[in-house]
Design a protein around this motif. Sequence first.
Motif, PDB file in Angstrom:
ATOM      1  N   ASN A 161      14.772 -10.816 -30.068  1.00 48.23           N
ATOM      2  CA  ASN A 161      13.577 -11.551 -30.489  1.00 48.23           C
ATOM      3  C   ASN A 161      13.950 -12.909 -31.054  1.00 48.23           C
ATOM      4  OD1 ASN A 161      11.412  -9.242 -30.395  1.00 48.23           O
ATOM      5  ND2 ASN A 161      13.172  -8.370 -31.466  1.00 48.23           N
ATOM      6  N   ALA A 202       6.379 -16.072 -31.089  1.00 46.37           N
ATOM      7  CA  ALA A 202       7.376 -15.008 -30.938  1.00 46.37           C
ATOM      8  C   ALA A 202       7.779 -14.898 -29.471  1.00 46.37           C
ATOM      9  CB  ALA A 202       6.817 -13.681 -31.435  1.00 46.37           C
ATOM     10  N   ALA A 246      10.375 -12.609 -26.719  1.00 44.15           N
ATOM     11  CA  ALA A 246      11.150 -11.385 -26.526  1.00 44.15           C
ATOM     12  C   ALA A 246      12.012 -11.525 -25.285  1.00 44.15           C
ATOM     13  CB  ALA A 246      10.235 -10.164 -26.409  1.00 44.15           C
ATOM     14  N   TRP A 273      13.537 -15.164 -21.562  1.00 39.48           N
ATOM     15  CA  TRP A 273      12.758 -15.028 -22.805  1.00 39.48           C
ATOM     16  C   TRP A 273      11.306 -15.386 -22.498  1.00 39.48           C
ATOM     17  CZ3 TRP A 273      14.825 -13.307 -27.409  1.00 39.48           C
ATOM     18  CH2 TRP A 273      16.224 -13.193 -27.443  1.00 39.48           C
ATOM     19  N   ASP A 325      12.264  -5.529 -37.275  1.00 38.13           N
ATOM     20  CA  ASP A 325      10.814  -5.569 -37.091  1.00 38.13           C
ATOM     21  C   ASP A 325      10.102  -6.194 -38.276  1.00 38.13           C
ATOM     22  OD1 ASP A 325      10.607  -4.208 -34.511  1.00 38.13           O
ATOM     23  OD2 ASP A 325      11.420  -2.489 -35.584  1.00 38.13           O
ATOM     24  N   ARG A 330       6.080  -5.332 -37.357  1.00 39.30           N
ATOM     25  CA  ARG A 330       5.607  -4.924 -36.033  1.00 39.30           C
ATOM     26  C   ARG A 330       5.356  -3.431 -35.998  1.00 39.30           C
ATOM     27  NH1 ARG A 330       9.519  -7.201 -31.469  1.00 39.30           N
ATOM     28  NH2 ARG A 330      11.054  -6.253 -32.837  1.00 39.30           N
ATOM     29  N   TRP A 356       2.783  -8.382 -34.105  1.00 39.31           N
ATOM     30  CA  TRP A 356       3.115  -8.734 -35.483  1.00 39.31           C
ATOM     31  C   TRP A 356       1.836  -8.760 -36.313  1.00 39.31           C
ATOM     32  CZ3 TRP A 356       8.108  -9.267 -37.077  1.00 39.31           C
ATOM     33  CH2 TRP A 356       9.076  -9.441 -36.092  1.00 39.31           C
ATOM     34  N   TRP A 382      17.669  -2.203 -31.481  1.00 40.45           N
ATOM     35  CA  TRP A 382      17.022  -3.400 -30.979  1.00 40.45           C
ATOM     36  C   TRP A 382      16.706  -3.188 -29.502  1.00 40.45           C
ATOM     37  CZ3 TRP A 382      16.109  -6.811 -34.767  1.00 40.45           C
ATOM     38  CH2 TRP A 382      16.922  -6.751 -35.887  1.00 40.45           C
TER      39      TRP A 382
END
Length: 938
Positions: free
Chosen positions: A167, A182, A184, A192, A217, A237, A245, A898
């Motif tokens: 993240n 954000a 991921a 990403w 998180d 999260r 979030w 993760w």
Amino acid sequence: MHAAFALMPFLAIPAGAVQPGEDRHFTVAVGDSAEGQEFGRALSISGPRMAVGAPGYGVRGAVFVYRRGEGHQWGQVDRIDGPPGTLRFGETVSLDGERLAVGAPASDFSELTSEGTTVHVGAGRAFVYRGEPETAGEGWALESELYPAEPAGGARFGESLALSGGNVLVAAPDHGAGKVTAFAWTGGAPAWQRAGTLEPTDPEVARFGRSVDAHGDRAIVGAAHASETGVALLYEREPAGGGAWSLAQTFARPDGDLESEGWAHRVRIDGGLLAVGSFRGPRAGNEGSVYLYRASPTGWDQELRIDPPSPGDRFANDFDLSGDQLAIGSPLFGNSGSVFRYAFGYVPSLGKNGWHSLPPLALGTGIQPAAFGAAVAVGGGLTAGGAPGAANDFFGGVGEVVLALNATFPEWGELAEAPGDEFGAALDFDGARAVVGAPGAREVKVYEHAPGVAPQWIGTLSPPAGSDPADRFGAAVAVEGPLVLVGAPGANNDTGAAWIFEQTGTGPGGTPVWTRRDLTGATVGGDSRFGAAVALNRGQAFIGAPGATASKKIGGLWFLMIEVGLVAIHDADTGGPNAWGRRQTLRHGQPEGGQRFGYSLDASGDYLAIGAPSIAPQHSPASVWVYHNTDPAADWDLLRSRDAIATEPPGLLGTAVAIGADGLAAYGDRAFTAGLVYFYQERLDPLPPPALGALFSLDPATPGQFGASLAIDNGRVLIGHPDDGNPEFGKAYLFTAPPTEEGYYHALDHWRIDELNPSLRLGDGANGTAAALAAGVALVGQPGLGSGGAVNGYELDGSSFAEWQAYHYPGQIAPGRADDTDGDGRAEVFEWLAGTDPHATDVGPPITIRHAPGGGSLLVEFTAPAWPSRGAGPQLDQSTDLQKWFPAAWADAGGSWWGAQTLTAPSASPGHRRVSLAFPVQSGGALHFELRADPPGN
């Protein structure tokens, strides 16, 4: 909420803690000397790597990547120049493992629309790079450029960012009231992808995202406020690993703080610890503070407020947090700047964990102004401070970075109250209580310990009032249940003394009540050094007097043999009720003078070992004497004696001895440059060859007193090496092996060896001077530490691969990691991961892949140990071509996984959990997964 208290650097240190000695420093600097580069404006450390931002380098800026090699030498492995069109590239950096996020907030962003190209001036840009360690020089390649869904001019996207596992959070604090995007990692194209936006809901909030940080998180975002006090917002999260979030808590300026122009101007989070900076600008004298909050079952409690040592120094301009380490920059301190350091650990005077103030980092070059502390980073066991104004001014210097090893306070670590206390010169541990001698202070401290809980100080033992001030009370200690035995070999001009302390009750607050009894008993003579070595076993006290004399008749004349030595055995049943009189006296069987019988001793179960490292080996060789006793009411009988191995010069066997209840024994020999340790299997039953001789010997081939201390417990041997060729600290070694089928121990090549290095490596530490081992805990004394001594503790929790092997293959040589004993398709290492029986066929492979209900994602599932603190072991990799593999998920030291989405469920195996990771289905190709295992400590 817990009350806060101020901790002033240098001054307001909790009572009982002292600062460790001078740390070792390292400096890195940019390769050329052009001014205005601002090398060190941004810093980030992860493992052996460090990223240094230099936003003024060249035209666009650059990031320099370093890697630590042997001896803490840092080498530059790459320079990442700002891509075309960027400005101030490297103003922010965030490094996590083999990935690096870089912000260039002053950059313009060009967007192609149906109406043509639109240039958003000052919109900001951000990038993620991935290291390729297998390539020459460890090159770093661009993985993705990050940009928000709606770029805006002047938004300063990338002014703050945080990379954590899979993240990335990137803030644009001037995009309206501020936004945080954000991202991921998906492994697709782009690698990403946006995974949501965090925005303020309070209309009073402004510059949302001027600082941001993330861990797992949780994410913390700093923002300004209409009242100019600011606010910090904590997001979490749900579900963990891939959910949206949501705001979990708001941290407003605490009551009583001065009117602030910058509350939450910096925020940091690491696990269950959160830091918020409060900066008061020029109108309040450029002062700042850092507030620390710790997670609890009911929320977050304020634990500490750290205030500046002096006003006007921009204290808390930047700070960083990692584990139990905190560093705070103060770029105007003393004109050139400084970095103040703090560590969290056990404080005996408080009876609990607390914060210690450590010596600050100084630039060392004396350059003014340098802005040292404008950026700080903590990680990889190091603290780094950037000086971007070095050799020029605050905003345009060449710059340099100063690093120092972190001095930590381990779970069992305790610093004595004053230099010279020699805390840790002697210690013993019976699994529930530990005793630590500090002969320089004439004290013995007693601790209670429970698994997973920091040791609690329960009392300090002292010699009788009016006793000899040079007695070195605490030079030898032993503990067994309510009994503590203390030797004072320097008492009465080295005649020596010993006392037994027995807990006979409990006072107010649970404090033990001790009854003290003198164990000197019959006179042993002057210079006997009675109490130089002590042991407790089965309610009996063993006291060595290596300087005791003996008379011998030679040719009709009596001669006095000096330093022959003796060992006195006392118990409570001899000499009257609770009298602790002398029951038996053991002496050298062939007194010639100089044998020093009783110089070292150890007792366990039915065995007693006594060292006699002769100082006159030409007359009588150094030796070890082994006694046996199956009836505590009877005397100890000699089982055998062992002389030093024939060497030149003659050996000093017996300088240290250790023996276990199963008869495994280790004997130290200091006659050699590096020392030697011999292993024997001392048993009463007949021993097959070659066990009559030494099973094997260990020689580290490095200078020092290897074998200066020894401890044995349950198939483990702990060996101290207080001068290992590096005068700064010393080491200890832990040897682990299961017995063979015959009940004896493997030769050297079947033992696993772990180095136990001290957390405090400052000064002439002499780590390894004393050692104790019991109940899965190894204690190592470090009495020479400049601040007064320390004890370093190591939990041996049994979760390692080698210990798992010893459990499943008792008395056998265990198969290797890749072997499959039961032929079920699971190698040994995967049986360990899943907690399954390596002798029984299991159903199904160690990793399964299936479509999630409803489609759209794949579920990758496997079982892994639920380690509390062992670090990452299994790793899930993924690939699209079976050629290049990239981490898909891994476990951190806190046991968190993760990945795209992490769901955990109980496992059928105790101490394990089932891990399920969800990954989006990729179009246009296959997605392959591979589970690798790298057991920690192996």
